[in-house]
Design an enzyme around this catalytic site. Structure first.
Site, PDB file in Angstrom:
ATOM      1  N   GLY A 120      14.882 -17.103   8.301  1.00 22.05           N
ATOM      2  CA  GLY A 120      13.802 -16.304   7.630  1.00 22.05           C
ATOM      3  C   GLY A 120      14.364 -15.749   5.981  1.00 22.05           C
ATOM      4  N   ASP A 143      21.756 -17.044  17.186  1.00 20.24           N
ATOM      5  CA  ASP A 143      21.080 -18.410  17.753  1.00 20.24           C
ATOM      6  C   ASP A 143      21.702 -19.753  17.320  1.00 20.24           C
ATOM      7  OD1 ASP A 143      19.426 -16.665  18.547  1.00 20.24           O
ATOM      8  OD2 ASP A 143      17.812 -17.070  17.014  1.00 20.24           O
ATOM      9  N   ARG A 178      22.199 -15.813  46.750  1.00 20.56           N
ATOM     10  CA  ARG A 178      20.883 -15.828  45.766  1.00 20.56           C
ATOM     11  C   ARG A 178      20.811 -17.062  44.752  1.00 20.56           C
ATOM     12  NH1 ARG A 178      20.353  -9.326  45.458  1.00 20.56           N
ATOM     13  NH2 ARG A 178      19.017  -9.044  47.241  1.00 20.56           N
ATOM     14  N   LEU A 291      21.087  -6.923  24.431  1.00 23.76           N
ATOM     15  CA  LEU A 291      22.633  -6.663  24.863  1.00 23.76           C
ATOM     16  C   LEU A 291      23.180  -7.983  24.252  1.00 23.76           C
ATOM     17  CD1 LEU A 291      22.554  -6.048  28.491  1.00 23.76           C
ATOM     18  CD2 LEU A 291      23.184  -4.375  27.004  1.00 23.76           C
TER      19      LEU A 291
HETATM   20  O1  F6P Z   1      17.072 -14.747  15.922  1.00 23.68           O
HETATM   21  C1  F6P Z   1      18.047 -13.880  16.696  1.00 23.68           C
HETATM   22  C2  F6P Z   1      16.973 -13.390  17.940  1.00 23.68           C
HETATM   23  O2  F6P Z   1      17.987 -12.227  18.733  1.00 23.68           O
HETATM   24  C3  F6P Z   1      16.556 -14.463  18.943  1.00 23.68           C
HETATM   25  O3  F6P Z   1      17.519 -15.065  19.780  1.00 23.68           O
HETATM   26  C4  F6P Z   1      15.297 -13.688  19.727  1.00 23.68           C
HETATM   27  O4  F6P Z   1      14.350 -14.479  20.023  1.00 23.68           O
HETATM   28  C5  F6P Z   1      14.901 -12.629  18.650  1.00 23.68           C
HETATM   29  O5  F6P Z   1      15.928 -12.768  17.610  1.00 23.68           O
HETATM   30  C6  F6P Z   1      14.437 -11.513  19.095  1.00 23.68           C
HETATM   31  O6  F6P Z   1      13.840 -10.847  17.825  1.00 23.68           O
HETATM   32  P1  F6P Z   1      13.692  -9.270  17.913  1.00 23.68           P
HETATM   33  O7  F6P Z   1      14.788  -8.320  17.944  1.00 23.68           O
HETATM   34  O8  F6P Z   1      12.665  -9.064  16.755  1.00 23.68           O
HETATM   35  O9  F6P Z   1      12.770  -9.004  19.306  1.00 23.68           O
END
Ligand code: F6P
Length: 365
Positions: A120, A143, A178, A291
């Site tokens: 982004g 990611d 489990r 986390l």
């Molecule tokens: O892009 C990084 C990330 O941690 C993704 O893995 C996750 O989907 C997203 O950001 C979560 O975003 P936010 O912190 O805005 O909930």
């Protein structure tokens, strides 16, 4: 010797471990070797729209930040200048304030802008470069889904955290016989789940690139039972979904002002509920959530982020505006910012998936 420059720095999008290491490398090399000065822009692009979110950023500010998670500049993943959310009455409207951002950089007398972020933030940087702004980018994200670079920093630390979580879940899963379903971040890319799933010995790895079938999951669990393994670990990406099913979404983009992407979550529960219809074993879901993004960066991420931060100054020296730093075959190089717009996904025919399959790990297909 080239004239010292005044450079703005911002961190945008979700934070990740290593941002401070990058800022430290950039500022220290920039000041010591080139005599540049830096302006810290707070909360991502928001700092170039809202007043009073800029401050001088000197070597003093970078002391002690190397092991720290987060970002000393703050960040925002809702501040896109091309569709900036503004309160109007009871609701929000999105406005294009990109010209205002360019003007603000002129007012601040910036010779250039360093934008550190994921797809982004870098794609906004690319659009701003199209408006004539001198900008260089640095790719970050846990990611690892940016195509321009072999690896983003933040990924290694997140992989360690998830691997440790899987290790810990193993012992309790075994003690109670489990099935443990572990939901892992990564948006629409399965890199984090795949690599930590392999490192953490998961029995099933479910990623967005391979929609899963419940029958296939049951087969893998049954096969383990015949080998007298009565517990199982399922590593599932937040973006994974059953064949013919839908993504698990916590919030639609339309409900999050200024946020062009949906918020994912809940894939672990969906998978557990589907399994519970067919097996008697107890199933538990762990959502690792943020986390995975917090805390101190690994040594590898500190080194990569430092290399990125220092390399930015070569791009600035060589006038490579409109480019970003990237790791290619272990070298840090410059690539056009347009590269950041291409998303990267797990190669489902690649070595890692093939080798994992050959070791008996199921992918649910
Ligand atoms: O892009 C990084 C990330 O941690 C993704 O893995 C996750 O989907 C997203 O950001 C979560 O975003 P936010 O912190 O805005 O909930």
């Amino acid at each position: 010797m080239a004239r010292p420059l005044r450079l703005g720095v911002l961190t945008g999008g979700g934070d990740c471990p290593g941002l401070n290491a990058l800022i430290r490398g950039l500022v220290r090399r920039g000041v010591h070797e080139f005599g540049h000065s830096f302006v810290g822009i707070e909360n991502g692009y928001m700092g170039l729209v809202e007043p009073e979110l800029v401050r001088p950023l000197g070597v003093e500010d970078t002391r002690g930040i190397l092991p720290k998670g987060g970002t000393i500049l703050g960040t925002s993943n809702k501040a896109n200048p091309f569709s900036y959310a503004v309160r109007e009455g009871d609701g929000w409207v999105e406005k294009d304030v990109s010209d205002q951002v360019v003007r603000r950089c002129e007012e601040l007398r910036l010779d250039g802008l360093v934008a550190i972020g994921g797809d982004g933030t870098l794609s906004i940087a690319h659009q701003l470069a199209g408006k004539g702004l001198k900008v260089v980018g640095c790719p970050k994200t846990i990611d690892n889904d940016l195509s321009g670079t072999d690896q983003t920093f933040g990924f290694d630390t997140a992989r360690l955290i998830v691997t440790e979580a899987l290790d810990r879940l193993h012992s309790t899963a075994e003690a109670h016989d489990r099935v443990m379903v572990v939901e892992i971040m990564g948006r629409h890319a399965g890199f984090l789940t795949l690599e930590s799933g392999i490192a953490g010995g998961a029995d099933l790895i479910l990623i967005p690139e391979i929609p899963y079938r419940v029958e296939s999951l049951l087969e893998t669990l049954k096969r383990r039972a015949t080998r007298r393994r009565s517990f199982s670990i399922i590593a599932i990406s937040e973006g994974a979904y059953p064949e013919g099913g839908a993504l698990s979404v916590l919030a639609e983009a339309a409900d999050i002002p200024g946020r062009g992407v949906v918020r994912l979550g809940g894939s672990g529960k969906v998978c557990a509920d589907l399994l519970a219809r067919h097996i008697d074993a107890e199933i538990r879901v762990t959502v690792l959530g943020h986390l995975q993004r917090g805390g101190s960066p690994s040594a590898a991420d500190r080194v990569l982020a430092t290399r990125y931060g220092c390399k930015v100054l070569d791009l600035v020296r060589d006038g490579q505006w409109g480019h970003m730093v990237a790791l290619r075959n272990n070298d840090v190089v410059a690539v056009p910012l347009s590269e950041s717009r291409k998303e990267r996904r797990v190669d489902v025919q690649g070595d890692l998936v093939r080798f994992a399959r050959s070791m008996g790990i199921g992918f649910g297909d």
